[in-house]
Scaffold this motif. Structure first.
Motif, PDB file in Angstrom:
ATOM      1  N   ALA A 162       0.856  -1.198   0.000  1.00 53.66           N
ATOM      2  CA  ALA A 162       0.000   0.000   0.000  1.00 53.66           C
ATOM      3  C   ALA A 162       0.891   1.248   0.000  1.00 53.66           C
ATOM      4  O   ALA A 162       0.968   1.970   0.993  1.00 53.66           O
ATOM      5  CB  ALA A 162      -0.915  -0.009   1.222  1.00 53.66           C
ATOM      6  N   HIS A 168      -4.480   9.722  -1.642  1.00 52.46           N
ATOM      7  CA  HIS A 168      -5.446   8.755  -1.109  1.00 52.46           C
ATOM      8  C   HIS A 168      -4.810   7.833  -0.077  1.00 52.46           C
ATOM      9  O   HIS A 168      -5.467   7.415   0.864  1.00 52.46           O
ATOM     10  CB  HIS A 168      -6.029   7.910  -2.249  1.00 52.46           C
ATOM     11  CG  HIS A 168      -6.869   8.706  -3.180  1.00 52.46           C
ATOM     12  ND1 HIS A 168      -6.349   9.334  -4.283  1.00 52.46           N
ATOM     13  CD2 HIS A 168      -8.191   9.012  -3.158  1.00 52.46           C
ATOM     14  CE1 HIS A 168      -7.317   9.981  -4.906  1.00 52.46           C
ATOM     15  NE2 HIS A 168      -8.442   9.805  -4.235  1.00 52.46           N
ATOM     16  N   VAL A 169      -3.556   7.489  -0.298  1.00 50.05           N
ATOM     17  CA  VAL A 169      -2.837   6.634   0.654  1.00 50.05           C
ATOM     18  C   VAL A 169      -1.762   7.503   1.310  1.00 50.05           C
ATOM     19  O   VAL A 169      -0.811   7.931   0.640  1.00 50.05           O
ATOM     20  CB  VAL A 169      -2.194   5.417  -0.061  1.00 50.05           C
ATOM     21  CG1 VAL A 169      -1.550   4.488   0.958  1.00 50.05           C
ATOM     22  CG2 VAL A 169      -3.228   4.669  -0.886  1.00 50.05           C
ATOM     23  N   ALA A 249      -3.497  -2.351  -2.234  1.00 51.40           N
ATOM     24  CA  ALA A 249      -4.343  -1.155  -2.140  1.00 51.40           C
ATOM     25  C   ALA A 249      -4.334  -0.500  -3.507  1.00 51.40           C
ATOM     26  O   ALA A 249      -3.283  -0.071  -3.988  1.00 51.40           O
ATOM     27  CB  ALA A 249      -3.795  -0.202  -1.085  1.00 51.40           C
ATOM     28  N   LYS A 250      -5.491  -0.452  -4.134  1.00 48.64           N
ATOM     29  CA  LYS A 250      -5.567   0.067  -5.499  1.00 48.64           C
ATOM     30  C   LYS A 250      -6.402   1.335  -5.511  1.00 48.64           C
ATOM     31  O   LYS A 250      -7.549   1.337  -5.044  1.00 48.64           O
ATOM     32  CB  LYS A 250      -6.217  -1.001  -6.389  1.00 48.64           C
ATOM     33  CG  LYS A 250      -5.897  -0.831  -7.829  1.00 48.64           C
ATOM     34  CD  LYS A 250      -6.235  -2.100  -8.583  1.00 48.64           C
ATOM     35  CE  LYS A 250      -6.410  -1.773 -10.052  1.00 48.64           C
ATOM     36  NZ  LYS A 250      -7.347  -2.629 -10.699  1.00 48.64           N
ATOM     37  N   VAL A 251      -5.807   2.420  -6.018  1.00 48.11           N
ATOM     38  CA  VAL A 251      -6.531   3.692  -6.078  1.00 48.11           C
ATOM     39  C   VAL A 251      -7.206   3.801  -7.435  1.00 48.11           C
ATOM     40  O   VAL A 251      -6.559   3.713  -8.476  1.00 48.11           O
ATOM     41  CB  VAL A 251      -5.564   4.883  -5.879  1.00 48.11           C
ATOM     42  CG1 VAL A 251      -6.330   6.207  -5.951  1.00 48.11           C
ATOM     43  CG2 VAL A 251      -4.820   4.765  -4.560  1.00 48.11           C
ATOM     44  N   VAL A 256     -10.058   3.984  -2.551  1.00 48.92           N
ATOM     45  CA  VAL A 256      -8.989   2.984  -2.428  1.00 48.92           C
ATOM     46  C   VAL A 256      -9.615   1.623  -2.134  1.00 48.92           C
ATOM     47  O   VAL A 256     -10.345   1.472  -1.143  1.00 48.92           O
ATOM     48  CB  VAL A 256      -8.015   3.325  -1.265  1.00 48.92           C
ATOM     49  CG1 VAL A 256      -6.740   2.488  -1.367  1.00 48.92           C
ATOM     50  CG2 VAL A 256      -7.687   4.797  -1.212  1.00 48.92           C
TER      51      VAL A 256
END
Ligand code: FAD
Ligand code: NAD
Length: 476
Positions: A162, A168-169, A249-251, A256
């Protein structure tokens, strides 16, 4: 023309470095303190992580969000009706920024008054007790010193599954800067940062899910405290998933998608923001030139002995960049002790009595050994517990949750550990730290008069309870 020769050069102006510089100046030494911290707005500031992106801004937001929560949930019990409670995150952030600015500018004022030379830019240790200083405008000087103190601090650890994208992260600093409450917030790590910042955004209305890799909650705290804390965090609405291993973790589309595995198998979670708070690592990038003699251990910490001496003569290291808990007050004690040592004064850090505080509600604080650690040591012990529900002051404050716990030795009554979960725990623990600093016994606490009605009576009663002599609760 400024001299390039100092008695002491400190690299790092966080809570370990700046106190070292001030104490060294108080000891009549000539001192320069180098710091390169740069804020999001491009400004430079002393104070390091603690003042700019850690202790101080987090406590400012914890206070604001706690007030919102109390206005929504507690005022009614006092007979106060406010109607709909509204709040303004931008105004909260502005207040926080003002507190941070005042604190960091305060360091410059303290430096000026003590006679410390502040140098804003990068410091690099060279062999032969020299430091290469590169100012923010790129100009370079070489400083010569009699002693050098490295206080370069730490930085957040990244999770490969991640990675931070700053949007976002985010890391803990990013999570302190949100200008709106995220509807859904994911937090990786149920450690101190995860719980403090998770509490802030939960109190302001976010749905918060905390993913913790370990199967146990708050394993570093006393077991009884951890169990009580988990109950309260759940009541606040923090969803804490233990034994959760994040796999990705995919944005996408401004959200997310987090995948993780736990005891139930593969899981997924969609959030608007994801905070990664899985610990911090020592920061030593570009700090040491070839041939300085300073050694780094396998985890990246600068190697030091019990007195913060590195492997290089007259080069010292303090704070988060060396072993021990990553706490501002631990770094401060080390910095001050080194500044005294270089002036030939007595200096010692008592690592056994470093308090820990988690600034949630209820607040959590402890010093010394947990009951589990004492049990494992084999030493016979006794425990005194006093619930805040039995404290008149706590009830008057509408804060009856939690307890004070004293663990003392049976043989000589020495206090081995004190654990508090409840109102103002971080303030209450100071008395226990002082008692333990003087190798106090539970009897010392028992015989000390505590004002009535105060929260500190809970500690007094817990000490009495260790000998089954509490007055205000049942002696079980
Ligand atoms: P830092 O504060 O990291 O300071 C190091 C400084 O050195 C930085 O300014 C850095 O830019 C500078 N630097 C590094 N290398 C160089 C170089 N080569 N040249 C020039 N400058 C350099 N601790 C508590 O005790 N209580 C709390 O409530 C608390 N809350 C926290 C909340 C959050 C969100 C976070 C992230 C941390 C918190 N901490 C808290 C931990 C605390 O912030 C750290 O333990 C503390 O800041 C460490 O102090 P330090 O001086 O060692 O390092
Ligand atoms: P931490 O060590 O307190 O907690 C990190 C948590 O993340 C642990 O519970 C760990 O098991 C978990 N974790 C690690 N890898 C994981 C993974 N891959 N997936 C899920 N969970 C994982 O660290 P932190 O909360 O990041 O704080 C960093 C440092 O800052 C700490 O040393 C802390 O003492 C300090 N700090 C102190 C205070 C305070 O004194 N009140 C406040 C904030 C931070």
């Amino acid at each position: 023309m400024m001299s390039d020769s100092f008695d002491v050069v400190v690299i790092g102006g966080g809570p370990a470095g700046y106190p070292a510089a001030i104490r060294a100046a108080q000891n009549k030494l000539s001192v320069a303190c180098i710091d390169e911290w740069k804020n999001y707005d491009g400004s430079y500031a002393f104070g390091g992580t603690c003042l700019n992106a850690g202790c101080i801004p987090s406590k400012a937001l914890l206070e604001s969000s706690e007030l919102v929560h109390r206005a929504q949930h507690e005022f009614r019990a006092h007979g106060i009706s406010l109607g709909e409670v509204s709040f303004d995150v931008v105004a909260m952030q502005k207040r926080k920024a003002g507190i941070v600015r005042q604190s960091t500018q305060g360091i410059l004022a303290l430096f000026k008054s003590a006679g410390v030379t502040p140098l804003q830019g990068h410091g690099r240790l060279l062999p032969g007790l020299r430091v290469e200083f590169t100012a923010h405008d790129g100009t370079r000087r070489t400083l010569q010193a009699k002693h050098i103190i490295l206080a370069s601090g730490s930085q957040p650890m990244e999770l490969r599954s991640a990675p931070f994208d700053g949007q976002h992260v985010v890391d803990s600093w990013g999570a302190l800067e949100f200008d709106a409450v995220p509807k859904r917030l994911g937090v990786i790590g149920a450690g101190v940062i995860g719980l403090e910042l998770g509490s802030v955004w939960r109190r302001l209305g976010a749905e918060v899910v905390v993913l913790e890799a370990l199967p146990d909650f708050l394993p570093m705290a006393d077991g009884q405290v951890s169990r009580e804390a988990l109950r309260h965090f759940k009541k606040l609405g923090l969803e804490i998933r233990l034994g959760a291993k994040v796999t990705g973790a995919k944005v996408e589309n401004d959200e997310v998608a987090v995948s993780f595995t736990d005891a139930k198998g593969e899981q997924s979670l969609t959030v608007d923001k994801l905070v990664v708070a899985i610990g911090r690592r020592p920061f030593t990038a570009n700090l040491l030139a070839e041939g300085t003699g300073v050694e780094i251990d396998e985890r990246g910490f600068i190697k030091v002995d019990d007195h913060c001496r590195t492997a290089a003569d007259r080069v010292w290291a303090v704070g988060d960049c060396v072993r021990g808990p990553m706490l501002a007050h631990k770094g401060k004690e080390e910095g001050v002790a080194v500044a005294d040592a270089v002036a030939g004064l007595y200096a010692e850090v008592n690592y056994k009595v470093i308090p820990s505080v988690i600034y949630t509600a209820p607040e959590i604080a402890w010093v010394g050994l947990t009951e589990e650690q004492v049990k494992a040591s084999g030493r016979a012990y006794k425990v005194g517990n006093f619930p805040f529900a039995a404290s008149g002051r706590a009830r008057a404050m509408e804060a009856p949750a939690g307890f004070c716990k004293v663990v003392a030795a049976v043989d000589d009554d020495e206090i081995l550990g004190v654990h508090v979960i409840g109102p103002m725990a971080g303030e209450l623990i100071a008395e226990a730290v002082l008692a333990m600093e003087y190798s106090g016994s539970s009897e010392d606490l028992q015989r000390t008069i505590h004002a009535h009605p105060t929260l500190s009576e809970a500690l007094h009663e817990a000490a009495l309870a260790a000998d089954k002599r509490a007055i205000d609760c049942l002696n079980k």
